[in-house]
Enzyme design. Structure first.
Site, mmCIF file in Angstrom:
data_model
loop_
_atom_site.group_PDB
_atom_site.id
_atom_site.type_symbol
_atom_site.label_atom_id
_atom_site.label_comp_id
_atom_site.label_asym_id
_atom_site.label_seq_id
_atom_site.Cartn_x
_atom_site.Cartn_y
_atom_site.Cartn_z
ATOM 1 N N GLU A 1 0.817 -1.213 0.000
ATOM 2 C CA GLU A 1 0.000 0.000 0.000
ATOM 3 C C GLU A 1 0.857 1.272 0.000
ATOM 4 O O GLU A 1 0.742 2.126 0.871
ATOM 5 C CB GLU A 1 -0.967 -0.028 1.189
ATOM 6 C CG GLU A 1 -2.013 -1.119 1.011
ATOM 7 C CD GLU A 1 -2.905 -1.304 2.223
ATOM 8 O OE1 GLU A 1 -4.107 -1.584 2.038
ATOM 9 O OE2 GLU A 1 -2.410 -1.190 3.362
ATOM 10 N N GLU B 1 -3.994 -10.324 0.170
ATOM 11 C CA GLU B 1 -4.852 -10.219 1.341
ATOM 12 C C GLU B 1 -6.264 -10.571 0.897
ATOM 13 O O GLU B 1 -6.723 -10.115 -0.143
ATOM 14 C CB GLU B 1 -4.839 -8.810 1.942
ATOM 15 C CG GLU B 1 -3.499 -8.359 2.489
ATOM 16 C CD GLU B 1 -3.526 -6.938 3.037
ATOM 17 O OE1 GLU B 1 -4.633 -6.449 3.372
ATOM 18 O OE2 GLU B 1 -2.457 -6.315 3.116
#
Length: 973
Positions: free
Chosen positions: A405, A481
């Site tokens: 991220e 994820e």
């Protein structure tokens, strides 16, 4: 600009190298240090690095440590936002600064060159030895070494370290976790003998076609390599071909002990031969497609913070292995290097991730993102170098990850290019750039089942650039994820697993996440975000694991184990055979044994073992049913055959008999007409005449069999000798963590929608209450119609109870019909009864032993189970809906209050608690839940699924409980 705000990687440290087990002398500097914490750099003491500085009034602090865990400052939790103004590379003047001083004695035998190694300092440190500055380090979770040979002195030495909580490096470390500064990993003095080994890089490849191994060890000139088990002794730098080796894999982690040595130093290595490749768009190891049954793992200890004792590292991995987890993403930084050695030994696929995340810039539309800032390029590359060099010799590492991220940018591209040049033997991963221009695998987080299905078919949404689109479409796909955990959930795991097996391109993924990050509180229990006075925090979002902070498995881990089973057992009642599918990546089934048991209504009537065929990976076999099971006489009970695959012998991670997989099916045909579960509970064993009861008015109540009803409202107020509180209809549940959050800012979470719709504040109006004729005359049925709805809206539910009684039992046939305009799904359709607190134990025939919800029930198996009311509760760190047992045919509550039998037609979901749903919803911690003078029994006909909307994956339509007409029946006796 201050040194801690310089965007570079620091200065003074030696080039990074592998973590090696050397016979060179070592002196651990872990222990008790003098410590002083200042609120800012300006108020930190000057001259503290000098010999003559008086630190006698300072506090004592263990090193390694995270100082907020020892009462110095406070932990702070954020997921995305930076807890300081975003002004890279600058940080506020309010910058907690911890000064550390250690006096240590150098042994008399110590001499010659040495390095001082810090394995982890959060987030920036300036270091002095005997008053001489060694340098500055940033990059919290990667090691740094300093040449200190000429600065050491015989006898007393003084090491001084100034640690700043905030630095330019903090902009690259915005991971979803607690902010915990300190020297949190080992500090070690290591001798570097003249003529010793500067570094070692092992290349150990495996040819799956021939079974041969190829070994090349890069080391200093003159170094020699020995592998006694293979009869190898050769010079470093020379490739050796080995005709036959046993390969390393996560399932069969074969390691060879090796020594690399010069005349001055030798290091021990554990070498695993394996080759990672991408072939025809599929990631392979040793020529076989691998499927990641993985978890994202943060490093956290509820007492020590970022400091992880070695015994805990091993225990974590043992719990993972015992639940069929085979892969770890080291989110979002390199872990303690001891973990990698354990992964080599026990067998895990590792995605090793760089200490790199700039998530807070997402909130600013990525303006000023350091990942695209040239001034941060050197620091970015430095972090990747230190990761790769430290961990390059571990066979468990099969993929490098640039970080998490951090948006997109030139620095990430540079990190990828350097990594591929340094180690072309492993693919490079990064999820944040959907173009995948610089990486080797296509990665997404929290993609829905529908999106994964499209990606599996290579039919995903195209990129604008056709060249990049074609390149990405040819890549293997992983979910870095998915299925965000946290409290009760997630749901939908088996459906993801089915997609992974359907499409070769979809190679599994890594559940978010392994562990809850609760911090132990002195009075007991665990704290979460916002409980330390943080100005910004993300609350319970840090409670998002499959295990509690003490590594106790949460119920969902059983669901994970079932979904991740490496062998799939299908009991076929029609063919009277067992189908066994081996889903291991490379191992056969010779390590397993098969056990079976037959149960009638949950009572075992026969058991035994089956011959386990040796089934190769990715193949299937059929096993005959046990003759003993076939020869048993029929029964009118529910007969279930359960087959279990267990370890045939002890392993390094579990004993013989540990269950790997199970399959179960109902078998046999009852000799008489099929009975409902109500029949089984209500009808006597010997066929006899039924004795229906009649309803009579008695004072202010209507009596029907063992039941007493309020003559005005029709609610059940008594059963046998017990007073009863009756909630005729429940549409709400104590919101789960998944109910309370959503990733989509344009969509309200379920908790808010349910609250806005008033599901938690229903009101009840009796529309009619009648017997077959009238209240003054007897009848065998009592009908109660109630209109149920919340204030301020016209949406309601018409609820009709038809009560009857036979043989001393009370049966309710319930019909519900939504009326008006409903705009929200319901949380549940159920009935609650308040009973005396003297009921203590619950026995049920249904799914167990753990909870079961509509989209999280694969781990349940039909049987008879017993638990206390207290043991049925799941102590989630943030209280929420929990503990429901699914598909219950019948149950019994018992204790000093007596015995109450329950039955459903055909089944119900059973929840028994010592507090109301509202009390559960209002609690902030488990200790807030105080048992009342009632036991609250909820029988659910329907319940909304759990899903995983916390991070954006929508709930599957089949488990989205939309308002609907429904009928259900239950019996009390």
């Amino acid at each position: 600009m201050t040194y801690y705000e310089d965007p570079g990687p620091g200065y003074g440290a030696l080039p990074p190298r592998a973590a090696l087990r050397s016979d060179a002398s070592r002196l651990s500097l872990n222990g008790t240090w003098r410590f002083h914490l200042a609120d800012s750099v300006a108020t930190a003491p000057t001259g503290f690095e000098r010999d003559d500085f008086d630190d006698s009034a300072w506090d004592l602090l263990a090193v390694p440590s995270s100082w907020p865990m020892h009462g110095f400052g406070r932990p702070a939790y954020t997921n995305q936002p930076y807890p300081f103004p975003v002004d890279p590379p600058y940080v506020p003047d309010e910058n907690p600064t911890g000064d550390h001083r250690l006096e240590f004695e150098l042994p008399g035998w110590w001499h010659g060159p040495a390095v001082l190694r810090f394995d982890g300092i959060d987030s920036c440190a300036r270091i002095w030895l005997n008053g001489v500055e060694l340098g500055v380090v940033r990059g919290s979770r990667v090691p740094s070494e300093f040449d200190v040979g000429e600065h050491l002195r015989p006898g007393r030495n003084l090491l001084a370290v100034r640690v700043h909580q905030w630095s330019s490096g903090s902009y690259l470390e915005d991971q979803d976790m607690w902010w915990l500064p300190g020297i949190f990993r080992d500090v070690t003095l290591i001798a570097r003998p003249v003529g010793g080994l500067t570094d070692v890089f092992v290349h150990a490849d495996y040819d799956h076609l021939t079974g041969a191994g190829a070994l090349l060890v890069e080391a200093d000139p003159g170094a020699r390599v020995r592998i006694p088990e293979l009869g190898i002794e050769t010079e470093a730098g020379r490739q050796v071909m080995i005709p036959a080796v046993e390969p390393w894999s996560a399932e069969l982690p074969r390691l060879y002990d090796a020594v690399v040595a010069t005349d001055a130093e030798s290091v021990e290595l554990r070498i695993g031969f394996r080759t990672v490749a991408i072939e025809d768009g599929v990631l392979t190891v040793n020529g076989r497609r691998v499927l990641f049954h993985g978890v994202n793992r943060h490093e956290h200890d509820p007492v020590l913070g970022r400091v992880i004792p070695e015994h805990r590292l091993r225990q974590e991995l043992l719990v993972m292995k015992r639940h069929n987890i085979n892969a770890i993403r080291t989110s979002h930084y390199p872990p303690d290097s001891r973990l990698l050695a354990l992964c080599d030994e026990l067998g895990f696929w590792l995605m090793d991730e760089c200490d790199y995340e700039t998530h807070g810039f997402f909130l600013l539309d990525w303006r000023g993102n350091p990942a695209d800032d040239p001034s941060f390029e050197a620091a970015s590359l430095d972090r990747m170098r230190r990761l790769v060099e430290r961990d390059k010799n571990h066979p468990s590492v099969i993929m490098w990850s640039l970080g998490n991220e951090a948006g997109t940018g030139r620095n990430l591209d540079a990190m990828a290019a350097w990594t591929k040049q340094r180690d072309p033997s492993r693919p490079v991963h990064y999820e944040g750039d959907l173009s995948c221009a610089s990486v080797d695998v296509y990665s997404r987080m929290y993609a829905s089942h529908a999106e994964v299905d499209a990606i599996g078919r290579r039919a995903e949404e195209p990129l604008d650039d056709p060249v990049l689109d074609a390149r990405r479409r040819a890549m293997p796909f992983v979910l870095c994820e998915y299925s965000h955990a946290g409290g009760n959930g997630p749901g939908g795991l088996p459906e993801y697993e089915e997609l992974f097996h359907r499409y070769p391109r979809c190679q599994g993924g890594f559940l978010w996440e392994w562990m809850e990050h609760g911090i132990s509180r002195p009075g007991g229990g665990y704290a979460y975000g916002g409980e330390f006075g943080e100005e910004l925090h993300d609350g319970t979002y840090v409670l998002d694991g499959l295990v509690f902070p003490d590594l106790t498995p949460q119920p969902v881990l059983a669901e994970v184990r079932k979904a991740f089973e490496p062998v799939h057992l299908t009991v076929d009642p029609d063919a009277r055979k067992l189908r066994l599918a081996n889903r291991y990546d490379s191992a056969d089934t010779s390590n397993l044994a098969l056990q079976w048991e037959l149960a009638d209504d949950g009572v075992i009537v026969a058991r035994g073992v089956l011959d386990m065929p040796v089934v190769a990976a990715a193949t299937e076999a059929t096993v005959e049913w046990p003759k003993k099971a076939l020869d048993l006489p029929g029964s009118d009970a529910e007969r279930w055959l359960t087959v279990r695959a267990v370890l045939a012998a002890d392993t390094a991670w579990a004993p013989a008999g540990h269950e790997i997989a199970f399959g179960q099916a109902r078998v046999g045909v009852p000799p008489t007409a099929p009975r409902t579960a109500v029949d089984a509970a209500v009808r006597p064993a010997v066929d006899a005449a039924v004795r229906p009861a009649v309803a009579r008015r008695h004072g202010g109540a209507v009596e029907l069999g063992p039941g007493r009803f309020d003559a005005d409202t029709g609610r059940l107020v008594g059963l046998h000798e017990w007073d009863v509180d009756h909630v005729p209809l429940e549409l709400w549940r104590a919101p789960t963590q998944h109910d309370a959050r959503t990733w989509d800012a344009t969509t309200l979470d379920r908790k808010t929608r349910w609250a806005d719709a008033g599901l938690h504040r229903l009101r009840y109006r009796t529309v009619s209450l009648e017997k077959t004729v009238s209240l003054e005359q007897s009848a065998d049925e009592l009908t109660v119609v109630t209109k149920v709805g919340p204030a301020a809206v016209d949406a309601a539910v018409l609820t009709t109870y038809r009560w009857t009684s036979t043989d001393g039992r009370l049966t309710a046939a319930v019909e519900i019909e939504p009326v008006g305009r409903w705009t929200v799904p319901w949380a549940r359709v159920g009935v609650t009864l308040g009973l005396p607190a003297g009921f203590q134990d619950v026995t049920w025939f249904g799914l167990g032993p753990g909870p079961a919800y509509p989209d999280s029930r694969a781990a349940g198996r039909v049987g008879t189970y017993t638990a206390t009311v207290d043991d049925l509760q799941i102590p989630y760190l943030y209280p929420q809906e929990n503990g429901a047992r699914g598909d219950v045919r019948r149950a019994e509550l018992s204790g000093p209050a007596g015995r109450l039998e329950l039955a459903g037609d055909p089944v119900f979901s059973l929840t028994v608690r010592r507090w109301t749903i509202s009390e559960l919803a209002a609690a902030a911690h488990p200790e807030d839940l105080v048992p009342s003078d009632r036991v609250w029994l909820t029988l659910d006909a329907l319940q909304h699924g759990l899903g995983s909307p916390t991070s954006g994956a929508p709930i599957l339509p089949a488990h989205d409980l939309q308002p609907q007409a429904h009928r259900f029946t239950f019996t009390l006796g």
